[in-house]
Enzyme design. Structure first.
Site, PDB file in Angstrom:
ATOM      1  N   CYS A  75       2.624 -10.781   0.139  1.00 15.59           N
ATOM      2  CA  CYS A  75       3.656 -10.973  -0.874  1.00 15.59           C
ATOM      3  C   CYS A  75       3.716 -12.465  -1.203  1.00 15.59           C
ATOM      4  O   CYS A  75       3.941 -13.294  -0.303  1.00 15.59           O
ATOM      5  CB  CYS A  75       4.986 -10.496  -0.311  1.00 15.59           C
ATOM      6  SG  CYS A  75       6.397 -10.823  -1.378  1.00 15.59           S
ATOM      7  N   CYS A 197       1.562 -11.936  -8.257  1.00 18.97           N
ATOM      8  CA  CYS A 197       2.434 -11.038  -7.490  1.00 18.97           C
ATOM      9  C   CYS A 197       1.572  -9.839  -7.135  1.00 18.97           C
ATOM     10  O   CYS A 197       0.851  -9.313  -7.995  1.00 18.97           O
ATOM     11  CB  CYS A 197       3.632 -10.610  -8.334  1.00 18.97           C
ATOM     12  SG  CYS A 197       4.561  -9.210  -7.651  1.00 18.97           S
TER      13      CYS A 197
END
Ligand code: DGL
Length: 284
Positions: A75, A197
């Site tokens: 992440c 992302c």
């Protein structure tokens, strides 16, 4: 720490499955425990402090309950907010983070213009701003904080949202790419787009169709998997084999949120049967 122990991987939700795909391919003898913190997502629109607290709680849980030998923070938002503190609390645990691949993108671009899509948390982070400054002069970067996009991608796997979520993903992709500027190969156009992302990788095909086949999309799964291999090798922690027979035999998935969503995502992107997924609770 021994080579037999599993590797921990976590994300705010299903985005990290895009990194897990690369890890499974790069490290066929390894076992993995994946934690999707859906109950506390999206990270990109929470405070740094909250993301740091969640990341520390998850790392602690994976070390204590699953005896992981390494941790992949799949992440960008959590890496930007928490990697330093994770290193501080787990000095002996090999830790691998992800960050938007703007350095490789600066080398790939021919027009000299690079687009970057990431969460608001990543874009606002000191870590990302430092990285951007360090590359000044190597290319021109257009950066967009894509509020709501990770959540919309996440919702494409949730039965309650499945009707509306794909159209919302399309709407957001159109609006954010328009905000970045003109895409193409001509001088002044953006020819390279960084997916900053891990969720956005699951919108890659749609993005490519929207921007045309000549625009290069850059993500981080494969380099992160190679870096994980290097760290395990360096620490003498690489599992020698034999390779497990089935995917279910080497992978456990957990969510702090909606189990049906994780099961649908694991089925769609990993071809894993629903029994491979479980719910868990990780308090702060
Ligand atoms: N997948 C995450 C990332 O790479 C964050 C998505 C979110 O929870 O906002 O940044």
């Amino acid at each position: 720490m021994s080579a037999q122990q599993p590797i921990g991987v976590f994300d705010s939700g299903i985005g990290g499955l895009s990194v897990l795909q690369a890890l499974l391919a790069e490290l066929p003898h390894e076992h993995f425990v994946y934690l999707a913190d859906n109950g506390h997502a999206p990270y990109g629109e929470k405070t740094d402090l909250f993301v740091r607290q969640r990341s520390l709680a998850i790392a602690h849980h994976l070390v204590r309950e699953h005896r992981i030998k390494a941790l992949v923070v799949a992440c960008n938002t959590a890496t930007a907010a928490a990697i330093q503190e994770l290193r501080h609390h787990h000095p002996h645990l090999p830790l691998i983070g992800v960050e938007p691949a703007i350095k490789p993108a600066a080398q790939l671009t021919r027009t000299g213009r690079v687009g970057v899509m990431a969460t608001r948390g990543t874009v606002a982070s000191e870590k990302f701003q430092r990285l951007l400054s360090s590359l000044q002069g190597s290319a021109e970067f257009e950066v967009c904080a894509c509020n709501g996009l990770a959540l919309a991608i996440e919702q494409t796997t949730l039965p309650a949202h499945q009707d509306r979520a794909p159209a919302e993903v399309t709407r957001l992709l159109r609006s954010y790419t328009r905000a970045l500027g003109d895409f193409g190969q001509a001088p002044g156009q953006i020819d390279t787009l960084v997916l900053g992302c891990t969720h956005y990788v699951f919108a890659q095909e749609e993005l490519q169709a929207l921007l045309g086949p000549d625009v290069q999309l850059v993500s981080t799964g494969a380099p992160v998997a190679r870096q994980t291999r290097r760290l395990l090798e360096a620490g003498g922690l690489l599992h020698a084999g034999p390779a497990p027979q089935t995917l279910a035999g080497r992978l456990q998935l957990f969510t702090t949120g909606d189990l049906a969503g994780l099961q649908a995502a694991a089925q769609r992107w990993l071809h894993l049967p629903p029994q491979g997924c479980q719910r868990t609770v990780i308090p702060l």
